[in-house]
Design an enzyme around this catalytic site. Structure first.
Site, PDB file in Angstrom:
ATOM      1  N   VAL A 144       0.850  -1.204   0.000  1.00 31.35           N
ATOM      2  CA  VAL A 144       0.000   0.000   0.000  1.00 31.35           C
ATOM      3  C   VAL A 144       0.882   1.249   0.000  1.00 31.35           C
ATOM      4  CG1 VAL A 144      -2.056  -1.006   1.093  1.00 31.35           C
ATOM      5  CG2 VAL A 144      -0.173  -0.186   2.537  1.00 31.35           C
TER       6      VAL A 144
ATOM      7  N   ARG B 257       4.210   2.418  -2.433  1.00 33.93           N
ATOM      8  CA  ARG B 257       4.415   2.886  -3.803  1.00 33.93           C
ATOM      9  C   ARG B 257       4.830   1.695  -4.650  1.00 33.93           C
ATOM     10  NH1 ARG B 257       1.885   6.523  -2.401  1.00 33.93           N
ATOM     11  NH2 ARG B 257       2.310   8.754  -2.518  1.00 33.93           N
TER      12      ARG B 257
ATOM     13  N   ASP C 112      -2.329  -2.083  -3.906  1.00 31.58           N
ATOM     14  CA  ASP C 112      -3.041  -0.811  -4.076  1.00 31.58           C
ATOM     15  C   ASP C 112      -2.225   0.150  -4.937  1.00 31.58           C
ATOM     16  OD1 ASP C 112      -5.282   0.935  -3.344  1.00 31.58           O
ATOM     17  OD2 ASP C 112      -3.803   2.097  -2.214  1.00 31.58           O
TER      18      ASP C 112
ATOM     19  N   GLU D 279       0.704   3.934 -12.892  1.00 29.27           N
ATOM     20  CA  GLU D 279      -0.699   4.117 -12.521  1.00 29.27           C
ATOM     21  C   GLU D 279      -1.347   5.105 -13.466  1.00 29.27           C
ATOM     22  OE1 GLU D 279      -0.975   5.083  -8.353  1.00 29.27           O
ATOM     23  OE2 GLU D 279       0.102   3.279  -7.767  1.00 29.27           O
TER      24      GLU D 279
ATOM     25  N   HIS E  22      -5.157   2.475  -6.010  1.00 26.38           N
ATOM     26  CA  HIS E  22      -4.479   3.473  -5.168  1.00 26.38           C
ATOM     27  C   HIS E  22      -5.479   4.326  -4.372  1.00 26.38           C
ATOM     28  CE1 HIS E  22      -0.586   6.037  -4.697  1.00 26.38           C
ATOM     29  NE2 HIS E  22      -1.314   6.029  -3.596  1.00 26.38           N
TER      30      HIS E  22
ATOM     31  N   ALA F 285      -5.818   5.057   1.367  1.00 31.62           N
ATOM     32  CA  ALA F 285      -5.908   6.107   2.395  1.00 31.62           C
ATOM     33  C   ALA F 285      -7.216   6.891   2.322  1.00 31.62           C
ATOM     34  CB  ALA F 285      -4.740   7.080   2.228  1.00 31.62           C
TER      35      ALA F 285
HETATM   36  C1  OXD Z   1      -1.024   8.128  -0.564  1.00 34.73           C
HETATM   37  C2  OXD Z   1      -0.148   9.147   0.064  1.00 34.73           C
HETATM   38  O1  OXD Z   1      -0.570   7.357  -1.390  1.00 34.73           O
HETATM   39  O2  OXD Z   1      -0.662   9.947   0.853  1.00 34.73           O
HETATM   40  O3  OXD Z   1      -2.219   8.087  -0.228  1.00 34.73           O
HETATM   41  O4  OXD Z   1       1.045   9.208  -0.223  1.00 34.73           O
END
Ligand code: OXD
Length: 320
Positions: free
Chosen positions: A231, A233, A257, A262, A281, A284
C-alpha cells in the site's frame, strides 16, 4: 514571518475547510487552482499546497517567492527534485493522517484472502452455494505479519493486527520501543524477517534506497504460503519479479493498491492472476481525508507563522 501569506492550493476546498486555515492566518490570501492552471498563481505564492504526485517541476522555476511546499499526501516523490533539494524551500507532508483508513484497507485485503471472499463473491454471481474445502478457509489469528517500513501508517497497522491476535514483526532503521511489535529487525535483516512472515505488508516511502527493493531474492525468502500486501508505492517492487513469483505459486497471493505505472496498464498480467487483489491506489481515502489533511496543514501553518519548526517537515535528502 509573513503576516498575510499567499497560499496556493492545488485542490478545491470548501469554505469550512478554508476556515481551518483562516483561523490560524486570518489575513492569508488563499487561491485554489488545478495543476494545469498553477503556473500563473505560482509566480507570487509564498506557500504551495499540492499532492505529492503533482508534477510541479515545469513551473517551479517561476515561483520566486515560494518558501514552503506542503504535500496533502504522505508520499512527496514528485515534489523532490534537484531544484527543491538545493533551494531553501521547506517541504512538509501529511504524515499521521493515513493510519486508520490504510490499516482498515490492509486488514480488508488480508481477510479477503483468508476468508476467500473474492472466490465466494464470484460464486454468488452464479447463484452457487458451494463451500471451499475446509483447509482453504484460514484464520489470521496467531499468524505473523511483517511490516516493512514502520512509520505512522505501519504503526496503526501493527495496532490493528495485534487486536486480531497476530504476531507482529517489523523492519525499521531506528530501534525504538514499539508497543504493538513483537520483534524489530534492522533493514539489513530484511530477508530473515521476510522468511518468518505469513503476511508481508509494505508501507515504505519511495526513495533512492527503497526503489526496487523487492526483487527475486526478497520474494524467494518468503514462504510460498505468504501473502504480499503493498500500500506504499509501486516503485518499491520489481513488478516483473512479483508477477513471476505469483505465476509460479512461490507466493500465495498479493493485495496491491499501488503499481509502478498508474493507472495499471490494461495489458498488465496482474489483472488476470487469480491470486491477486487489485485496488486503484485508494487505501488512504475516506470521507474525512481532506479535512484531516487541511487541519494538519493548518497546524504546520501555525508553526510556520510563529517561526517554529514545521511538525511534519520532511528531510529533502532522505525523501521522507
Ligand atoms: C497516498 C499518500 O498514497 O498519501 O495516499 O502518499
Amino acid at each position: 514571518m509573513i503576516a498575510a501569506p499567499k497560499i496556493l492550493i492545488l485542490n478545491p476546498i470548501s469554505d469550512r475547510q478554508k476556515s481551518f486555515i483562516t483561523r490560524v492566518a486570518p489575513a492569508a490570501d488563499i487561491i485554489t487552482a488545478e495543476l494545469r492552471d498553477a503556473a500563473g498563481p505560482m509566480v507570487n505564492s509564498d506557500i504551495l499546497v499540492a499532492w505529492g504526485f503533482n508534477n510541479i517541476r515545469p513551473f517551479y522555476g517561476q515561483a520566486k517567492s515560494l518558501r514552503w511546499i506542503h504535500a496533502l499526501t504522505a508520499g512527496v516523490e514528485a515534489l523532490i527534485f534537484p531544484e527543491t533539494q538545493q533551494d531553501p524551500v521547506l517541504i512538509s507532508n501529511s504524515k499521521g493522517i493515513h493510519g486508520v483508513p490504510m490499516a482498515e484497507h490492509v486488514l480488508g485485503l488480508m481477510l479477503s484472502f483468508t476468508r476467500r471472499l473474492p472466490q465466494l463473491y464470484r460464486q454468488q454471481l452464479q447463484h452457487q452455494w458451494k463451500r471451499p474445502p475446509l483447509g482453504e478457509l484460514q484464520e489470521i489469528n496467531g499468524k505473523t505479519m511483517a511490516i516493512v517500513g514502520l512509520g505512522a501508517i505501519g504503526h496503526e497497522i501493527a495496532k490493528k493486527a495485534k487486536a486480531m491476535d497476530m504476531r507482529v514483526i517489523a523492519a525499521k532503521r531506528e530501534m525504538t520501543q514499539e508497543p504493538f511489535v513483537d520483534r524489530l529487525y534492522r533493514p539489513e535483516q530484511l530477508l530473515e524477517m521476510l522468511s518468518e512472515a505469513d503476511f508481508v505488508v509494505v508501507t515504505l516511502p519511495l526513495t533512492d534506497a527503497t526503489q526496487n527493493l523487492f526483487g527475486r531474492e526478497q520474494f524467494a525468502a518468503m514462504k510460498p504460503t505468504a501473502f504480499f500486501i503493498n500500500v506504499s508505492r509501486g516503485g518499491v517492487v520489481q513488478e516483473d519479479q512479483l508477477i513471476a513469483a505469483l505465476q509460479e505459486n512461490r507466493l500465495a497471493g498479493a493485495g496491491l493498491d499501488v503499481f509502478v505505472e498508474e493507472p495499471l496498464p490494461e495489458t498488465s498480467p496482474l489483472w488476470d492472476l487469480p491470486n491477486v487483489l487489485i485496488t486503484p491506489h485508494l487505501a488512504a481515502i475516506s470521507p474525512v481525508y481532506l479535512d484531516r489533511a487541511l487541519q494538519l496543514f493548518a497546524e504546520n501553518l501555525a508553526a510556520f507563522m510563529a517561526g517554529r519548526p514545521l511538525p511534519t517537515l520532511i528531510d529533502k535528502q532522505r525523501g521522507y
